[in-house]
Design a protein around this motif. Structure first.
Motif, mmCIF file in Angstrom:
data_model
loop_
_atom_site.group_PDB
_atom_site.id
_atom_site.type_symbol
_atom_site.label_atom_id
_atom_site.label_comp_id
_atom_site.label_asym_id
_atom_site.label_seq_id
_atom_site.Cartn_x
_atom_site.Cartn_y
_atom_site.Cartn_z
ATOM 1 N N LEU A 179 -0.139 -2.630 -6.607
ATOM 2 C CA LEU A 179 -1.482 -3.225 -6.556
ATOM 3 C C LEU A 179 -1.411 -4.749 -6.639
ATOM 4 O O LEU A 179 -2.162 -5.459 -5.949
ATOM 5 C CB LEU A 179 -2.338 -2.670 -7.696
ATOM 6 C CG LEU A 179 -2.757 -1.199 -7.551
ATOM 7 C CD1 LEU A 179 -3.424 -0.718 -8.837
ATOM 8 C CD2 LEU A 179 -3.711 -1.031 -6.362
ATOM 9 N N TRP A 193 0.822 -1.208 0.000
ATOM 10 C CA TRP A 193 0.000 0.000 0.000
ATOM 11 C C TRP A 193 0.862 1.265 0.000
ATOM 12 O O TRP A 193 0.516 2.268 -0.641
ATOM 13 C CB TRP A 193 -0.955 0.018 1.191
ATOM 14 C CG TRP A 193 -2.202 -0.762 0.947
ATOM 15 C CD1 TRP A 193 -2.649 -1.857 1.620
ATOM 16 C CD2 TRP A 193 -3.174 -0.503 -0.079
ATOM 17 N NE1 TRP A 193 -3.825 -2.324 1.094
ATOM 18 C CE2 TRP A 193 -4.179 -1.503 0.042
ATOM 19 C CE3 TRP A 193 -3.298 0.439 -1.087
ATOM 20 C CZ2 TRP A 193 -5.290 -1.563 -0.801
ATOM 21 C CZ3 TRP A 193 -4.400 0.381 -1.939
ATOM 22 C CH2 TRP A 193 -5.376 -0.607 -1.785
ATOM 23 N N VAL A 228 -0.359 -6.005 -3.260
ATOM 24 C CA VAL A 228 -1.432 -5.874 -2.265
ATOM 25 C C VAL A 228 -2.454 -6.996 -2.418
ATOM 26 O O VAL A 228 -2.882 -7.627 -1.430
ATOM 27 C CB VAL A 228 -2.116 -4.499 -2.390
ATOM 28 C CG1 VAL A 228 -3.414 -4.477 -1.581
ATOM 29 C CG2 VAL A 228 -1.176 -3.397 -1.910
#
Length: 326
Positions: free
Chosen positions: A180, A128, A183
Motif C-alpha cells: 500500500l 498492487w 502504491v
C-alpha cells in the motif's frame, strides 16, 4: 531394600492433548493450504519483482517443510519402545523442532542480505500485485494457523510448525502494508523494509525453537521445575534422611520425568515411603513418570559428613533433612 518404580497414572502410556490421528489430519490440511498458495506466490513475486513476496514464499516453503517434518516425527514417535530405543522414538519430534529452528535462522540470514541489497538499490515493484497477493496470503495463513491450533500444541514439534505459519501471517500483513505504501507513495524501499520485519520475526521464532528443543536434548530440567527445590521438599518428608542422584528431565514435549536415590530411617517401610513420595510428586508437580530407589540408611552413611561417598559416582548435590521430627 531397593525399590525402583516407574509410575504412570493411566497405567499404559502417556497421552497429552489431541490424538495423534487428529494431529495428522489438521497438519495435513495446513500443508495443503500452504503448499498450494506458495506455488502461486512464487510466480507472482517474480512478476512483481517483490522481494517481500519472494521472501514470504520462501518462508512458506519452510512452513511446508516444517509440517512435513512434524508429520514424519509424529509417525516415528508413535512407534512402541523396543530394542535399544527404550523410550521409542519420541525425541524425533524434538529433532524436528531443531530442524525447524535452524531453517528459520538460515533463511533469515539470506533474506537479510537480499533486503539490505535492495535498500541500497531498490528495483521497481508492482505495488498492487503485492497488496492483492499479500492479502490473499493473510487469509490462507489464518486458515492454516487455525488448522494447526486444533492440533496438540503442547508438542514442541507441532508448536514449531505453528510458529512458522504464525510468523508467515505477520509477514504477509507487513507485506500488504508495504504494498500500500508503494502504491500511494512510490516508496519502493518499503518492500525491502517489510522483508527485514519478516527477518526479525523469523530470528525470534528460530532462536526460541532452538533454545527449547536444546534444553530437552541436553536433559535440562523442564521450565517451572527446580531440582533443588524438589530435592529439599523430598528430603524433608517424614522418615527421609537424604535424597541424592536426583535428575529431572523431559523425555519429549509434555513428558517430564524424575529419578532419585532416597535414604530413609531404618524402621520405616521403604515401599510405603516410595508410594508417599510418588503421590507428593504427582500432586505437587504433576510428575507421574518417576523412578525412585529407596534404601534404608546405614550406620556408615550416618557417620559421613558431608555425605558425598554414598555412591561411586554421585551426580549433583545431596539433599538432607533440615528439620528432624521429635
Amino acid at each position: 531394600m531397593t525399590n525402583r518404580h516407574d509410575h504412570d497414572t493411566d497405567g499404559h502410556s502417556h497421552s497429552h492433548g489431541v490424538s495423534v490421528d487428529a494431529d495428522r489430519r489438521w497438519l495435513t490440511i495446513a500443508l495443503a493450504l500452504i503448499g498450494g498458495f506458495m506455488a502461486v506466490e512464487v510466480v507472482i513475486g517474480v512478476i512483481a519483482q517483490s522481494l517481500a513476496l519472494i521472501s514470504d514464499a520462501a518462508h512458506m516453503l519452510t512452513d511446508a517443510v516444517s509440517i512435513v517434518l512434524a508429520l514424519i516425527a509424529i509417525r516415528l514417535a508413535a512407534r512402541p519402545a523396543k530394542g535399544h530405543y527404550t523410550y521409542g522414538l519420541k525425541r524425533a519430534e524434538i529433532l524436528s523442532a531443531q530442524a525447524n529452528g535452524l531453517t528459520l535462522l538460515l533463511l533469515a540470514a539470506w533474506l537479510a542480505y537480499e533486503a539490505i541489497r535492495r535498500l541500497i538499490n531498490p528495483p521497481e515493484v508492482h505495488g498492487w500485485l503485492v497488496v492483492v497477493t499479500a492479502l490473499a496470503g493473510v487469509a490462507i495463513n489464518i486458515a492454516a494457523s487455525w488448522a494447526i491450533s486444533k492440533a496438540n500444541r503442547s508438542s514442541l514439534n507441532v508448536e514449531g510448525a505453528f510458529q512458522h505459519i504464525l510468523n508467515d501471517l505477520y509477514a504477509f500483513i507487513a507485506t500488504a502494508i508495504a504494498g500500500l505504501i508503494m502504491v500511494f507513495t512510490g516508496f519502493d524501499r518499503a518492500d525491502a523494509i517489510a522483508s527485514l520485519i519478516v527477518v526479525a520475526l523469523m530470528l525470534k521464532a528460530g532462536v526460541g525453537l532452538l533454545r527449547d528443543s536444546g534444553r530437552i536434548l541436553l536433559e535440562a530440567a523442564p521450565a517451572g521445575l527446580h531440582p533443588d527445590q524438589i530435592g529439599d521438599l523430598l528430603a524433608n518428608q517424614n522418615g527421609v534422611t537424604e535424597v541424592h542422584d536426583l535428575h529431572v528431565w523431559t523425555i519429549t514435549s509434555g513428558q517430564p520425568a524424575l529419578s532419585a536415590h532416597v535414604l530413609v530411617d531404618r524402621e520405616l517401610d521403604c515401599h510405603q515411603v516410595r508410594l508417599d513420595l510418588e503421590g507428593l510428586l504427582r500432586d505437587r508437580y504433576d510428575l507421574t513418570h518417576t523412578t525412585l530407589q529407596v534404601d534404608h540408611v546405614t550406620d556408615a552413611l550416618l557417620q559421613i559428613e558431608p555425605r558425598t561417598d554414598h555412591c561411586e559416582d554421585a551426580h549433583g548435590p545431596a539433599h538432607t533433612r533440615t528439620e528432624h521430627p521429635h
